[in-house]
Design a protein around this motif. Structure first.
Motif, PDB file in Angstrom:
ATOM      1  N   PRO A  90      28.742 -47.539  18.057  1.00 52.83           N
ATOM      2  CA  PRO A  90      28.520 -46.444  17.104  1.00 52.83           C
ATOM      3  C   PRO A  90      27.165 -46.620  16.408  1.00 52.83           C
ATOM      4  CG  PRO A  90      30.722 -47.343  16.858  1.00 52.83           C
ATOM      5  CD  PRO A  90      29.992 -48.231  17.818  1.00 52.83           C
ATOM      6  N   GLY A  91      26.575 -45.508  15.987  1.00 54.12           N
ATOM      7  CA  GLY A  91      25.212 -45.507  15.451  1.00 54.12           C
ATOM      8  C   GLY A  91      24.969 -46.483  14.319  1.00 54.12           C
ATOM      9  N   LYS A  92      25.844 -46.490  13.295  1.00 47.88           N
ATOM     10  CA  LYS A  92      25.620 -47.372  12.149  1.00 47.88           C
ATOM     11  C   LYS A  92      25.722 -48.839  12.549  1.00 47.88           C
ATOM     12  CE  LYS A  92      26.716 -44.525   8.201  1.00 47.88           C
ATOM     13  NZ  LYS A  92      27.488 -44.401   6.978  1.00 47.88           N
ATOM     14  N   GLN A  93      26.687 -49.145  13.396  1.00 51.14           N
ATOM     15  CA  GLN A  93      26.842 -50.539  13.828  1.00 51.14           C
ATOM     16  C   GLN A  93      25.614 -50.987  14.611  1.00 51.14           C
ATOM     17  OE1 GLN A  93      30.480 -51.069  16.010  1.00 51.14           O
ATOM     18  NE2 GLN A  93      31.788 -50.815  14.197  1.00 51.14           N
ATOM     19  N   ALA A  94      25.130 -50.149  15.503  1.00 56.21           N
ATOM     20  CA  ALA A  94      23.951 -50.508  16.296  1.00 56.21           C
ATOM     21  C   ALA A  94      22.736 -50.691  15.402  1.00 56.21           C
ATOM     22  CB  ALA A  94      23.681 -49.432  17.342  1.00 56.21           C
ATOM     23  N   ASN A  95      22.555 -49.778  14.448  1.00 59.65           N
ATOM     24  CA  ASN A  95      21.411 -49.892  13.531  1.00 59.65           C
ATOM     25  C   ASN A  95      21.496 -51.151  12.689  1.00 59.65           C
ATOM     26  OD1 ASN A  95      20.298 -47.540  14.460  1.00 59.65           O
ATOM     27  ND2 ASN A  95      21.230 -46.261  12.877  1.00 59.65           N
ATOM     28  N   PRO A 118      26.909 -54.738  -0.100  1.00 59.70           N
ATOM     29  CA  PRO A 118      26.657 -55.753   0.943  1.00 59.70           C
ATOM     30  C   PRO A 118      27.903 -56.110   1.750  1.00 59.70           C
ATOM     31  CG  PRO A 118      25.594 -56.383  -1.103  1.00 59.70           C
ATOM     32  CD  PRO A 118      26.427 -55.186  -1.404  1.00 59.70           C
ATOM     33  N   ASN A 119      29.071 -56.096   1.082  1.00 59.52           N
ATOM     34  CA  ASN A 119      30.303 -56.428   1.785  1.00 59.52           C
ATOM     35  C   ASN A 119      30.591 -55.422   2.897  1.00 59.52           C
ATOM     36  OD1 ASN A 119      32.584 -57.987   2.257  1.00 59.52           O
ATOM     37  ND2 ASN A 119      33.862 -56.658   0.998  1.00 59.52           N
ATOM     38  N   THR A 120      30.247 -54.160   2.676  1.00 65.86           N
ATOM     39  CA  THR A 120      30.427 -53.130   3.690  1.00 65.86           C
ATOM     40  C   THR A 120      29.581 -53.439   4.919  1.00 65.86           C
ATOM     41  OG1 THR A 120      30.767 -51.521   1.928  1.00 65.86           O
ATOM     42  CG2 THR A 120      30.282 -50.652   4.117  1.00 65.86           C
ATOM     43  N   VAL A 121      28.355 -53.870   4.680  1.00 67.37           N
ATOM     44  CA  VAL A 121      27.459 -54.205   5.793  1.00 67.37           C
ATOM     45  C   VAL A 121      27.985 -55.411   6.555  1.00 67.37           C
ATOM     46  CG1 VAL A 121      25.121 -54.957   6.384  1.00 67.37           C
ATOM     47  CG2 VAL A 121      25.453 -53.175   4.670  1.00 67.37           C
ATOM     48  N   VAL A 122      28.457 -56.416   5.823  1.00 70.46           N
ATOM     49  CA  VAL A 122      28.979 -57.630   6.464  1.00 70.46           C
ATOM     50  C   VAL A 122      30.170 -57.287   7.354  1.00 70.46           C
ATOM     51  CG1 VAL A 122      30.127 -59.830   6.026  1.00 70.46           C
ATOM     52  CG2 VAL A 122      28.116 -59.201   4.692  1.00 70.46           C
ATOM     53  N   GLN A 123      31.093 -56.475   6.843  1.00 69.89           N
ATOM     54  CA  GLN A 123      32.263 -56.088   7.636  1.00 69.89           C
ATOM     55  C   GLN A 123      31.843 -55.264   8.855  1.00 69.89           C
ATOM     56  OE1 GLN A 123      35.300 -57.287   7.212  1.00 69.89           O
ATOM     57  NE2 GLN A 123      34.432 -58.460   5.516  1.00 69.89           N
ATOM     58  N   SER A 124      30.871 -54.388   8.662  1.00 75.08           N
ATOM     59  CA  SER A 124      30.381 -53.577   9.776  1.00 75.08           C
ATOM     60  C   SER A 124      29.735 -54.457  10.846  1.00 75.08           C
ATOM     61  CB  SER A 124      29.376 -52.555   9.260  1.00 75.08           C
ATOM     62  OG  SER A 124      28.833 -51.820  10.320  1.00 75.08           O
ATOM     63  N   LEU A 125      28.979 -55.472  10.419  1.00 70.54           N
ATOM     64  CA  LEU A 125      28.352 -56.389  11.379  1.00 70.54           C
ATOM     65  C   LEU A 125      29.403 -57.171  12.158  1.00 70.54           C
ATOM     66  CD1 LEU A 125      25.333 -57.717   9.295  1.00 70.54           C
ATOM     67  CD2 LEU A 125      25.231 -56.342  11.374  1.00 70.54           C
ATOM     68  N   LYS A 130      32.124 -57.871  17.316  1.00 64.72           N
ATOM     69  CA  LYS A 130      33.379 -57.879  18.073  1.00 64.72           C
ATOM     70  C   LYS A 130      33.322 -56.839  19.193  1.00 64.72           C
ATOM     71  CE  LYS A 130      38.337 -57.432  17.260  1.00 64.72           C
ATOM     72  NZ  LYS A 130      39.375 -57.120  16.251  1.00 64.72           N
ATOM     73  N   ASN A 131      32.815 -55.636  18.865  1.00 64.78           N
ATOM     74  CA  ASN A 131      32.691 -54.580  19.881  1.00 64.78           C
ATOM     75  C   ASN A 131      31.666 -54.965  20.946  1.00 64.78           C
ATOM     76  OD1 ASN A 131      34.554 -53.005  18.564  1.00 64.78           O
ATOM     77  ND2 ASN A 131      33.020 -51.832  17.431  1.00 64.78           N
ATOM     78  N   LEU A 132      30.578 -55.581  20.524  1.00 67.61           N
ATOM     79  CA  LEU A 132      29.548 -55.999  21.467  1.00 67.61           C
ATOM     80  C   LEU A 132      30.095 -57.057  22.425  1.00 67.61           C
ATOM     81  CD1 LEU A 132      26.564 -55.423  22.047  1.00 67.61           C
ATOM     82  CD2 LEU A 132      25.995 -57.341  20.582  1.00 67.61           C
ATOM     83  N   LYS A 133      30.922 -57.942  21.882  1.00 70.03           N
ATOM     84  CA  LYS A 133      31.533 -58.983  22.728  1.00 70.03           C
ATOM     85  C   LYS A 133      32.432 -58.346  23.787  1.00 70.03           C
ATOM     86  CE  LYS A 133      34.042 -63.308  22.232  1.00 70.03           C
ATOM     87  NZ  LYS A 133      34.707 -64.218  21.279  1.00 70.03           N
ATOM     88  N   LYS A 134      33.143 -57.321  23.407  1.00 70.13           N
ATOM     89  CA  LYS A 134      33.999 -56.623  24.388  1.00 70.13           C
ATOM     90  C   LYS A 134      33.150 -55.971  25.480  1.00 70.13           C
ATOM     91  CE  LYS A 134      37.737 -55.420  21.219  1.00 70.13           C
ATOM     92  NZ  LYS A 134      38.373 -54.300  20.489  1.00 70.13           N
ATOM     93  N   LEU A 135      32.024 -55.379  25.072  1.00 70.22           N
ATOM     94  CA  LEU A 135      31.173 -54.690  26.029  1.00 70.22           C
ATOM     95  C   LEU A 135      30.463 -55.655  26.994  1.00 70.22           C
ATOM     96  CD1 LEU A 135      29.577 -52.026  23.672  1.00 70.22           C
ATOM     97  CD2 LEU A 135      31.243 -51.625  25.485  1.00 70.22           C
ATOM     98  N   LEU A 136      30.153 -56.817  26.504  1.00 71.76           N
ATOM     99  CA  LEU A 136      29.432 -57.782  27.351  1.00 71.76           C
ATOM    100  C   LEU A 136      30.412 -58.691  28.064  1.00 71.76           C
ATOM    101  CD1 LEU A 136      26.465 -58.691  24.988  1.00 71.76           C
ATOM    102  CD2 LEU A 136      26.441 -57.188  26.965  1.00 71.76           C
TER     103      LEU A 136
END
Length: 136
Positions: A90-95, A118-125, A130-136
């Motif tokens: 998703p766009g925000k996660q990628a950015n 900042p906590n929102t960003v940390v959770q999003s990262l 986790k999503n990137l790990k699934k994709l790779l």
């Protein structure tokens, strides 16, 4: 004749090697060792831990030999795979991943730029990784 341990003069030796040398050779080796210690002391004192390389690439070429064509191809394929996986997020996660790991921004800096906590960003990262790990 003096009996000396070569490991004292050559620190990369992994075990003791004792040899007999003439007194003059032993004195010369001790002098050379004292010069090395003095030079290291000067470097520490003046905090001169930098290179005097003139940006002509000689030192870099000696420390980091050029990659082989196979290694270059593997790096390119890995980058391509990573970028294609980033595009599927998703766009925000990628950015946010890009800002954190490619631009080396902290979570607080990213949050300040986006106007969120900042906590929102940390959770999003975390979710993005986790999503990137699934994709790779």
């Amino acid at each position: 004749m003096k009996r000396i341990n070569l490991r004292k003069y050559y620190p990369y030796y992994s075990h003791d090697i004792w040899v007999f040398v003439s007194d003059e050779v032993a004195e010369d080796m001790d002098d050379a060792l004292r010069e090395v210690w003095a030079q290291n002391a000067k470097i520490r004192y003046h905090k001169a831990y930098y290179s005097l390389d003139r940006d002509d690439g000689i030192e870099k070429a000696a420390l980091y030999p050029p990659l082989s064509p196979e290694e270059l191809l593997m790096h390119k394929l890995n980058r391509t795979t990573l970028y294609s996986a980033l595009l599927e997020l998703p766009g925000k996660q990628a950015n946010r991943l890009y800002a954190r790991y490619f631009l080396h921004l902290t979570a607080a800096e990213i949050a300040r730029q986006e106007g969120v906590k900042p906590n929102t960003v940390v959770q999003s990262l975390k979710r993005a990784l986790k999503n990137l790990k699934k994709l790779l």
